[in-house]
Design a protein around this motif. Structure first.
Motif, PDB file in Angstrom:
ATOM      1  N   GLY A  36      -4.162  13.149  -9.357  1.00  0.00           N
ATOM      2  CA  GLY A  36      -4.886  12.334 -10.321  1.00  0.00           C
ATOM      3  C   GLY A  36      -4.789  12.863 -11.741  1.00  0.00           C
ATOM      4  O   GLY A  36      -4.444  14.019 -11.986  1.00  0.00           O
ATOM      5  N   LEU A  37      -5.078  11.998 -12.689  1.00  0.00           N
ATOM      6  CA  LEU A  37      -5.027  12.341 -14.108  1.00  0.00           C
ATOM      7  C   LEU A  37      -6.367  12.950 -14.500  1.00  0.00           C
ATOM      8  O   LEU A  37      -7.222  12.289 -15.102  1.00  0.00           O
ATOM      9  N   ILE A  38      -6.556  14.210 -14.121  1.00  0.00           N
ATOM     10  CA  ILE A  38      -7.781  14.943 -14.428  1.00  0.00           C
ATOM     11  C   ILE A  38      -7.420  16.087 -15.365  1.00  0.00           C
ATOM     12  O   ILE A  38      -6.255  16.328 -15.655  1.00  0.00           O
ATOM     13  N   ARG A  39      -8.427  16.826 -15.841  1.00  0.00           N
ATOM     14  CA  ARG A  39      -8.175  17.830 -16.885  1.00  0.00           C
ATOM     15  C   ARG A  39      -7.163  18.894 -16.470  1.00  0.00           C
ATOM     16  O   ARG A  39      -6.316  19.310 -17.250  1.00  0.00           O
ATOM     17  N   THR A  40      -7.248  19.366 -15.231  1.00  0.00           N
ATOM     18  CA  THR A  40      -6.343  20.416 -14.768  1.00  0.00           C
ATOM     19  C   THR A  40      -5.313  19.827 -13.811  1.00  0.00           C
ATOM     20  O   THR A  40      -5.689  19.283 -12.775  1.00  0.00           O
ATOM     21  N   PRO A  41      -4.023  19.904 -14.132  1.00  0.00           N
ATOM     22  CA  PRO A  41      -3.001  19.361 -13.228  1.00  0.00           C
ATOM     23  C   PRO A  41      -2.971  20.138 -11.912  1.00  0.00           C
ATOM     24  O   PRO A  41      -2.624  21.320 -11.891  1.00  0.00           O
ATOM     25  N   VAL A 135       1.959  24.750 -22.105  1.00  0.00           N
ATOM     26  CA  VAL A 135       1.193  25.984 -22.333  1.00  0.00           C
ATOM     27  C   VAL A 135      -0.176  25.650 -22.918  1.00  0.00           C
ATOM     28  O   VAL A 135      -1.199  26.204 -22.514  1.00  0.00           O
ATOM     29  N   MET A 136      -0.196  24.691 -23.866  1.00  0.00           N
ATOM     30  CA  MET A 136      -1.462  24.301 -24.490  1.00  0.00           C
ATOM     31  C   MET A 136      -2.413  23.630 -23.512  1.00  0.00           C
ATOM     32  O   MET A 136      -3.628  23.628 -23.731  1.00  0.00           O
ATOM     33  N   CYS A 137      -1.886  23.053 -22.433  1.00  0.00           N
ATOM     34  CA  CYS A 137      -2.746  22.446 -21.423  1.00  0.00           C
ATOM     35  C   CYS A 137      -3.738  23.468 -20.884  1.00  0.00           C
ATOM     36  O   CYS A 137      -4.887  23.148 -20.590  1.00  0.00           O
ATOM     37  N   GLY A 138      -3.292  24.721 -20.770  1.00  0.00           N
ATOM     38  CA  GLY A 138      -4.178  25.781 -20.321  1.00  0.00           C
ATOM     39  C   GLY A 138      -4.806  26.567 -21.445  1.00  0.00           C
ATOM     40  O   GLY A 138      -5.799  27.264 -21.249  1.00  0.00           O
ATOM     41  N   LYS A 139      -4.230  26.477 -22.646  1.00  0.00           N
ATOM     42  CA  LYS A 139      -4.723  27.237 -23.804  1.00  0.00           C
ATOM     43  C   LYS A 139      -4.835  26.315 -25.015  1.00  0.00           C
ATOM     44  O   LYS A 139      -4.039  26.416 -25.954  1.00  0.00           O
ATOM     45  N   PRO A 140      -5.802  25.405 -25.014  1.00  0.00           N
ATOM     46  CA  PRO A 140      -5.939  24.491 -26.157  1.00  0.00           C
ATOM     47  C   PRO A 140      -6.159  25.270 -27.461  1.00  0.00           C
ATOM     48  O   PRO A 140      -6.867  26.277 -27.476  1.00  0.00           O
ATOM     49  N   GLY A 141      -5.513  24.806 -28.516  1.00  0.00           N
ATOM     50  CA  GLY A 141      -5.705  25.457 -29.812  1.00  0.00           C
ATOM     51  C   GLY A 141      -4.978  26.772 -29.957  1.00  0.00           C
ATOM     52  O   GLY A 141      -5.243  27.545 -30.882  1.00  0.00           O
ATOM     53  N   MET A 142      -4.024  27.064 -29.077  1.00  0.00           N
ATOM     54  CA  MET A 142      -3.313  28.351 -29.089  1.00  0.00           C
ATOM     55  C   MET A 142      -2.434  28.499 -30.321  1.00  0.00           C
ATOM     56  O   MET A 142      -2.054  27.522 -30.980  1.00  0.00           O
ATOM     57  N   THR A 143      -2.077  29.742 -30.610  1.00  0.00           N
ATOM     58  CA  THR A 143      -1.136  30.075 -31.671  1.00  0.00           C
ATOM     59  C   THR A 143      -0.098  31.029 -31.098  1.00  0.00           C
ATOM     60  O   THR A 143      -0.432  31.941 -30.337  1.00  0.00           O
ATOM     61  N   GLY A 144       1.173  30.823 -31.443  1.00  0.00           N
ATOM     62  CA  GLY A 144       2.219  31.727 -30.976  1.00  0.00           C
ATOM     63  C   GLY A 144       3.559  31.036 -30.892  1.00  0.00           C
ATOM     64  O   GLY A 144       3.725  29.885 -31.321  1.00  0.00           O
ATOM     65  N   ALA A 315     -10.410  17.261 -24.375  1.00  0.00           N
ATOM     66  CA  ALA A 315     -11.463  18.036 -25.043  1.00  0.00           C
ATOM     67  C   ALA A 315     -12.176  18.988 -24.090  1.00  0.00           C
ATOM     68  O   ALA A 315     -12.862  19.915 -24.528  1.00  0.00           O
ATOM     69  N   GLU A 316     -12.031  18.783 -22.790  1.00  0.00           N
ATOM     70  CA  GLU A 316     -12.698  19.651 -21.830  1.00  0.00           C
ATOM     71  C   GLU A 316     -12.009  21.008 -21.742  1.00  0.00           C
ATOM     72  O   GLU A 316     -10.803  21.125 -21.924  1.00  0.00           O
ATOM     73  N   ASP A 317     -12.794  22.021 -21.435  1.00  0.00           N
ATOM     74  CA  ASP A 317     -12.241  23.346 -21.184  1.00  0.00           C
ATOM     75  C   ASP A 317     -11.596  23.336 -19.792  1.00  0.00           C
ATOM     76  O   ASP A 317     -12.238  22.947 -18.811  1.00  0.00           O
ATOM     77  N   PRO A 318     -10.324  23.758 -19.662  1.00  0.00           N
ATOM     78  CA  PRO A 318      -9.660  23.653 -18.358  1.00  0.00           C
ATOM     79  C   PRO A 318     -10.313  24.491 -17.263  1.00  0.00           C
ATOM     80  O   PRO A 318     -10.354  24.076 -16.099  1.00  0.00           O
ATOM     81  N   LEU A 319     -10.831  25.665 -17.610  1.00  0.00           N
ATOM     82  CA  LEU A 319     -11.487  26.506 -16.603  1.00  0.00           C
ATOM     83  C   LEU A 319     -12.784  25.865 -16.123  1.00  0.00           C
ATOM     84  O   LEU A 319     -13.037  25.762 -14.916  1.00  0.00           O
ATOM     85  N   ILE A 320     -13.601  25.420 -17.059  1.00  0.00           N
ATOM     86  CA  ILE A 320     -14.895  24.826 -16.696  1.00  0.00           C
ATOM     87  C   ILE A 320     -14.672  23.534 -15.914  1.00  0.00           C
ATOM     88  O   ILE A 320     -15.371  23.258 -14.930  1.00  0.00           O
ATOM     89  N   ALA A 321     -13.685  22.743 -16.320  1.00  0.00           N
ATOM     90  CA  ALA A 321     -13.391  21.498 -15.597  1.00  0.00           C
ATOM     91  C   ALA A 321     -12.975  21.786 -14.157  1.00  0.00           C
ATOM     92  O   ALA A 321     -13.416  21.103 -13.221  1.00  0.00           O
ATOM     93  N   ALA A 322     -12.136  22.808 -13.961  1.00  0.00           N
ATOM     94  CA  ALA A 322     -11.696  23.163 -12.606  1.00  0.00           C
ATOM     95  C   ALA A 322     -12.864  23.672 -11.765  1.00  0.00           C
ATOM     96  O   ALA A 322     -12.981  23.332 -10.581  1.00  0.00           O
TER      97      ALA A 322
END
Length: 423
Positions: A36-41, A135-144, A315-322
């Motif tokens: 399903g199309l949920i926050r965490t693939p 990568v951003m799917c797991g780390k929103p707002g990342m830099t690198g 907008a959801e945090d991937p850890l909290i959503a999981a």
């Protein structure tokens, strides 16, 4: 907005509709069907076939004929499987080999005609940015700097707080390097330098993390874990400081295939191109001078998945959503997590957002392991949390979360694995 005050997943929902993504790479073709199309693939089906479509591409200018036969059979089967699983959408993405081959368009037309499916041939820019989105799917707002190594290309993209900067798609895939240089290290390095050194923008990446994506570099991570005796066999977010990474990667790049096979941490199929992958990473680190090397198991497919998420889910945090999803599926009193947060808040006055995030994850998981055998509940809760495929979780945070579940179920703090996790 911090992780805890952000949008929350519903604790009850109807049966999800699977989403399928097929990645036609230069070396392999992979089908991932997500729940399903949920926050965490969350993969419910994951299979690949090694077709080596890009083998001999530079010499012939055409796709590997034997690989084409295998690819057509694999794609027909994968599309049928995705349809049988009721996939709400099937995205088929072709990368460097199909993009660069003279007969790439004919190959695509043949598959579309035989299956009725639509294939998207990605440009180098699209391929690079989808890998970064993964990568951003797991780390929103990342830099690198995100570097995605495939069989046919090396795709690089600068990411600054979730926004794209400079990028490049280079003919430095492991199959191409191997065909250009064989086992000749000096010749391989000349070929790598010829293409990589033109990208002056890499020099400005100094001090930023380097995120390594792709199967060849995942194999490199496995070898590093085996050689250092690292206690956690989880590749995602496995991180090495620059100095240690330089030494390990350079050492691996100088090994023969026979020597690498003796380690036993990598399949024989991957061993063949591992020295070239290590040599390429070593030179990339010389140019970019990253602060640390971070291995990511998420890339193009997860980027495609993330791209189509509604904004409220992004907008959801991937850890909290999981963790919320686990609480809904496994717990008896999932709604109690919010009550635990309020009840325990006075004990954590002034806590940082990152600490509050881990406390929320602990609260959500606190009732998820109730059905384990009482004699082993604490140990099982620890091990499952420690090894679970959470997104957006550093390894130290993973150890903290596992230890919190161990303590919640009254585990013995002197247990050897608990002592090891405390570091």
């Amino acid at each position: 907005m911090n992780a805890v005050s952000g949008p929350k997943s519903k604790l009850t929902q109807s049966r999800r509709h699977p989403v399928a993504i097929i990645d036609i790479g230069s070396n392999s073709i992979r089908l991932c069907v997500y729940d399903g199309l949920i926050r965490t693939p969350t993969p419910m089906f994951n299979e690949k076939v090694l077709c080596a479509l890009g083998q001999g591409l530079d010499a012939r200018g055409r796709l590997n004929p034997d690989g084409v036969v295998m690819a057509k059979a694999a794609l027909g089967r994968f599309i049928a499987l995705a349809r049988a699983m009721g996939a709400a959408r099937i995205d088929i993405l072709a990368t460097a080999a199909v993009r660069d081959a003279k007969d790439g368009a004919d190959f695509v037309a043949s598959i579309e005609r035989e299956t009725g499916a639509k294939i998207t041939v990605l440009s180098g820019e699209e391929e690079a940015k989808l890998a970064a989105l993964g990568v951003m799917c797991g780390k929103p707002g990342m830099t690198g700097l995100v570097a995605d190594l495939g069989g046919g290309s090396l795709d690089l993209v600068e990411v600054d707080h979730g926004g794209f900067g400079s990028f490049a798609s280079l003919p430095l895939g492991v199959l191409r390097i191997a065909e250009k240089a064989g086992d000749d290290r000096a010749k391989a390095l000349d070929y790598i330098e010829k293409h990589l050194n033109k990208n002056d923008w890499l020099l400005a990446m100094q001090g930023q993390p380097l995120y390594a994506v792709g199967g060849a570099w995942r194999s490199l991570a496995r070898l590093c874990i085996a050689q250092t005796g690292y206690p956690l066999q989880v590749l995602d977010n496995f991180t090495i400081g620059r100095r240690e990474a330089d030494g390990l990667v350079d050492l691996i790049s100088r090994q023969s295939r026979r020597s690498l096979e003796k380690f036993g941490a990598v399949s024989k199929k991957r061993v063949a191109t591992l020295p070239q992958a290590a040599l390429l990473l070593s030179h990339l680190m010389v140019l970019a001078k990253p602060e640390r090397l971070v291995f990511s198991v998420y890339g193009l497919r997860e980027g495609q998945f993330y791209k189509h998420l509604p904004e409220n889910l992004k907008a959801e945090d991937p850890l909290i959503a999981a963790c919320r999803d686990l609480a809904r599926r496994l717990g008896r009193f999932a709604e109690h997590a919010d009550e635990i947060m309020v009840w325990s808040a006075p004990l954590f006055a002034g806590e940082a957002d990152q600490d509050q995030r881990l406390r929320m994850a602990s609260a959500l998981l606190s009732d998820a392991f109730w059905n384990e055998h009482p004699d082993y509940r604490a140990e099982q809760a620890f091990l499952r949390t420690f090894r679970m495929p959470f997104m957006g979780l550093e390894h130290q945070e993973r150890a903290f979360l596992a230890l919190s579940m161990f303590a919640r179920h009254q585990g013995n703090p002197e247990a050897p694995f608990a002592q090891q996790a405390k570091g």
